[in-house]
Design an enzyme around this catalytic site. Sequence first.
Site, PDB file in Angstrom:
ATOM      1  N   ARG A   1      15.638  35.300 -68.833  1.00 45.67           N
ATOM      2  CA  ARG A   1      17.289  35.457 -69.862  1.00 45.67           C
ATOM      3  C   ARG A   1      17.795  33.516 -70.912  1.00 45.67           C
ATOM      4  NH1 ARG A   1      21.112  38.446 -65.850  1.00 45.67           N
ATOM      5  NH2 ARG A   1      19.397  37.708 -64.682  1.00 45.67           N
TER       6      ARG A   1
ATOM      7  N   LYS B   1      15.426  27.541 -65.123  1.00 44.39           N
ATOM      8  CA  LYS B   1      16.554  27.887 -65.447  1.00 44.39           C
ATOM      9  C   LYS B   1      17.723  26.403 -64.590  1.00 44.39           C
ATOM     10  CE  LYS B   1      19.342  31.903 -63.568  1.00 44.39           C
ATOM     11  NZ  LYS B   1      19.862  32.525 -63.980  1.00 44.39           N
TER      12      LYS B   1
HETATM   13  C1  UD1 Z   1      23.237  37.800 -59.214  1.00 44.29           C
HETATM   14  C2  UD1 Z   1      23.887  38.773 -58.018  1.00 44.29           C
HETATM   15  C3  UD1 Z   1      24.887  39.482 -58.601  1.00 44.29           C
HETATM   16  C4  UD1 Z   1      25.748  38.930 -58.874  1.00 44.29           C
HETATM   17  C5  UD1 Z   1      24.920  37.149 -60.003  1.00 44.29           C
HETATM   18  C6  UD1 Z   1      26.507  36.534 -59.968  1.00 44.29           C
HETATM   19  C7  UD1 Z   1      21.616  40.421 -56.630  1.00 44.29           C
HETATM   20  C8  UD1 Z   1      20.211  41.281 -57.073  1.00 44.29           C
HETATM   21  N1  UD1 Z   1      22.436  40.051 -57.809  1.00 44.29           N
HETATM   22  O1  UD1 Z   1      22.590  38.261 -60.442  1.00 44.29           O
HETATM   23  O2  UD1 Z   1      25.535  40.750 -57.655  1.00 44.29           O
HETATM   24  O3  UD1 Z   1      27.273  39.019 -59.550  1.00 44.29           O
HETATM   25  O4  UD1 Z   1      24.218  36.709 -59.106  1.00 44.29           O
HETATM   26  O5  UD1 Z   1      25.664  34.909 -60.620  1.00 44.29           O
HETATM   27  O6  UD1 Z   1      21.580  38.996 -56.330  1.00 44.29           O
HETATM   28  N2  UD1 Z   1      15.993  33.907 -57.725  1.00 44.29           N
HETATM   29  C9  UD1 Z   1      15.453  33.878 -56.594  1.00 44.29           C
HETATM   30  N3  UD1 Z   1      13.900  34.601 -56.540  1.00 44.29           N
HETATM   31  C10 UD1 Z   1      14.225  35.834 -57.193  1.00 44.29           C
HETATM   32  C11 UD1 Z   1      15.298  36.194 -57.502  1.00 44.29           C
HETATM   33  C12 UD1 Z   1      16.982  35.632 -58.224  1.00 44.29           C
HETATM   34  O7  UD1 Z   1      15.211  32.955 -55.876  1.00 44.29           O
HETATM   35  O8  UD1 Z   1      13.106  36.838 -56.683  1.00 44.29           O
HETATM   36  C13 UD1 Z   1      17.739  32.662 -57.535  1.00 44.29           C
HETATM   37  C14 UD1 Z   1      17.397  32.411 -59.360  1.00 44.29           C
HETATM   38  O9  UD1 Z   1      17.035  31.559 -59.454  1.00 44.29           O
HETATM   39  C15 UD1 Z   1      19.087  32.747 -59.132  1.00 44.29           C
HETATM   40  C16 UD1 Z   1      19.871  33.359 -58.498  1.00 44.29           C
HETATM   41  O10 UD1 Z   1      18.851  33.608 -57.636  1.00 44.29           O
HETATM   42  O11 UD1 Z   1      19.210  31.005 -58.920  1.00 44.29           O
HETATM   43  C17 UD1 Z   1      20.584  34.918 -58.285  1.00 44.29           C
HETATM   44  O12 UD1 Z   1      19.275  34.769 -59.645  1.00 44.29           O
HETATM   45  P1  UD1 Z   1      20.010  35.841 -60.811  1.00 44.29           P
HETATM   46  O13 UD1 Z   1      18.360  36.190 -61.272  1.00 44.29           O
HETATM   47  O14 UD1 Z   1      20.651  34.931 -61.841  1.00 44.29           O
HETATM   48  O15 UD1 Z   1      20.584  36.822 -60.334  1.00 44.29           O
HETATM   49  P2  UD1 Z   1      22.018  37.482 -61.760  1.00 44.29           P
HETATM   50  O16 UD1 Z   1      21.265  38.951 -62.150  1.00 44.29           O
HETATM   51  O17 UD1 Z   1      22.918  36.592 -61.634  1.00 44.29           O
HETATM   52 MG    MG Z   2      22.711  34.562 -62.336  1.00 44.46          MG
END
Ligand code: UD1
Ligand code: MG
Length: 459
Positions: A16, A23
């Site tokens: 996004r 990011k």
């Molecule tokens: C996530 C939470 C959501 C919360 C929000 C708060 C989940 C499913 N959802 O959503 O409940 O309200 O954060 O900000 O956890 N990441 C990885 N590997 C992956 C996916 C993500 O390392 O496969 C890391 C990303 O780099 C990031 C963090 O995890 O730093 C959160 O991922 P992101 O995609 O931003 O989740 P949100 O949609 O924000």
């Molecule tokens: Mg997030």
Amino acid sequence: MSNRFVVILAAGQGTRMKSKLYKVLHPVCGKPMVQHVVDNVSQLGLQKVVTIVGHGAEKVKNQLGEQSEFALQAEQLGTAHAVLQAKDLLFAEEGTTLVICGDTPLITAETIEALLKHHEQIEAKVTVLTAYIDEPAGYGRVVRNSEGHVEKIVEHKDASEEELRIQEINTGTYCFDNKMLFDALSKVSNENAQGEFYLPDVIEILKNEGYIVSAYQTKSFEETLGVNDRVALSQAEQLMKRRINRKHMVNGVTIIDPESTYISADAVIGNDTVLYPGTVIEGKTVIGSDCVIGPHTTMKDSEVGNNTTIRQSVVHDSKIGNDVAIGPFAHIRPASVIGDEVRVGNFVEIKKSVFGTGSKASHLSYIGDAEVGSNVNLGCGSITVNYDGKNKFKTVIEDGAFVGCNSNLVAPVTVGKNAYVAAGSTITEDVPENALSIARARQTNKEQYVGQLNNKKNS
Ligand code: UD1
Ligand code: MG
């Protein structure tokens, strides 16, 4: 206090953000988001810091260096899958594991400490940090039962109409009993709107198994912003900027207009220094006491002594002494060392030069690759001619020398101690100590020339 560990989630691509830059490396007040997170958690005395990295692994590793261990998540299958990658490094440990996202740079060490304390006091197996916010869109919602106990977290994309109205959100920060965490992770499924393994599902899993699950709601909802796009990035920048400015004001720095003053997270500023509007202080800049900076001064990775004024100027990677006056409109470029009581006036550029105590370049000069002694006066328009198109050469101007206006010093060249260079000279050879050097064509006056010219025209 039990053993404490932390897993930082930083492997997501950040689709996004629509960016070439990974990011969690996007800076907020000059510091990458994930670095803010690591700096905050490093205040908590944790036994182990593990960062989950993905595609941009090398860049994140280079950023954090020795501050963290790393586990690779080759494919981004969701936050639960991300934490699972830390299994080899952590599963044998007894204690509490904090999980925090690399895109929540505003959560403070104090808030995390309060969460850990709550979790340990009530002996929960999982505690999620939540916040009540006006615009919960995009966040996971905290679903509570009729007694107010946490049931589960539902992601925005999976939420029902009714759940979407819930304003208590998951901040993405949790404490887990370490052993239970890794047991429960293997039970998370990816049957949801995004086809991902969601970490928040661990809460429902442990709850259904009869363990204590808890939510700790923080009142400082501004801390909980998760940066998923550039809009949130600008909000994080605003919030962090206010926090940083406030810290400096509390420490005795006057900031005339905090809204238009930008100070990096790592800058240090002494008391009774005044920052005027439009000032941008970047990197690891250190400014002493009683200075006046701005209006409209930009500084990066520089060091400034006490009682120095820098108006409408740019200073990069340089060191500036005490009682110095710089500007308006001066440019101090990298690797310059400006001594005490120096005056650098308007339209003066200094690059990779030493400028000794009490020396002056008050107007319109270029000083590059030079070693200027103390009490030197460089007249208006003095130029070091340091570059022949291929190589750079050094100019040495010794103590007490006086360089007249509009002089070119063609390097390599030395102007000796207390020597004078006559205005308009182009100096190509060394000037000895105490000498006067004149290197310009002699003036000839042609008497009555205009009259003769007119006579010629009329004849
Ligand atoms: C996530 C939470 C959501 C919360 C929000 C708060 C989940 C499913 N959802 O959503 O409940 O309200 O954060 O900000 O956890 N990441 C990885 N590997 C992956 C996916 C993500 O390392 O496969 C890391 C990303 O780099 C990031 C963090 O995890 O730093 C959160 O991922 P992101 O995609 O931003 O989740 P949100 O949609 O924000
Ligand atoms: Mg997030």
